[in-house]
Design a protein around this motif. Sequence first.
Motif, PDB file in Angstrom:
ATOM      1  N   MET A   1      25.633  69.839  33.941  1.00 14.26           N
ATOM      2  CA  MET A   1      27.018  69.622  34.339  1.00 14.26           C
ATOM      3  C   MET A   1      27.811  69.366  33.067  1.00 14.26           C
ATOM      4  O   MET A   1      27.452  68.483  32.277  1.00 14.26           O
ATOM      5  N   ILE A   2      28.853  70.124  32.840  1.00 14.16           N
ATOM      6  CA  ILE A   2      29.564  70.112  31.569  1.00 14.16           C
ATOM      7  C   ILE A   2      30.092  68.724  31.213  1.00 14.16           C
ATOM      8  O   ILE A   2      30.143  68.354  30.049  1.00 14.16           O
ATOM      9  N   HIS A   3      30.415  67.905  32.196  1.00 16.84           N
ATOM     10  CA  HIS A   3      30.951  66.572  31.917  1.00 16.84           C
ATOM     11  C   HIS A   3      29.859  65.551  31.602  1.00 16.84           C
ATOM     12  O   HIS A   3      30.167  64.432  31.200  1.00 16.84           O
ATOM     13  N   ALA A   4      28.581  65.914  31.778  1.00 21.32           N
ATOM     14  CA  ALA A   4      27.486  64.964  31.537  1.00 21.32           C
ATOM     15  C   ALA A   4      26.360  65.578  30.712  1.00 21.32           C
ATOM     16  O   ALA A   4      25.233  65.110  30.759  1.00 21.32           O
ATOM     17  N   THR A   5      26.673  66.605  29.934  1.00 21.85           N
ATOM     18  CA  THR A   5      25.631  67.343  29.199  1.00 21.85           C
ATOM     19  C   THR A   5      24.824  66.433  28.278  1.00 21.85           C
ATOM     20  O   THR A   5      23.594  66.456  28.314  1.00 21.85           O
TER      21      THR A   5
ATOM     22  N   GLN B   1      24.342  63.188  28.280  1.00 19.36           N
ATOM     23  CA  GLN B   1      23.543  62.222  29.038  1.00 19.36           C
ATOM     24  C   GLN B   1      22.313  62.885  29.651  1.00 19.36           C
ATOM     25  O   GLN B   1      21.212  62.344  29.602  1.00 19.36           O
TER      26      GLN B   1
END
Length: 55
Positions: free
Chosen positions: A15-19, A21
């Motif tokens: 997921m681009i917003h959590a790469t 992590q």
Amino acid sequence: MTSVTKWEYATVPLMIHATKQILDNWGQDGWELVQVVPGPDGNGLVAYFKRPKEG
């Protein structure tokens, strides 16, 4: 006798917003990032990981 490393693999949608992590979590579990490629739908990304197989 030469020991051959046996590997296990995992594919993980990113997921681009959590790469970062996601990658950090898998790395802490001993997985090495091999490659990131576009997902099958062409929109997302999929990460390929490997690590030596236990036993």
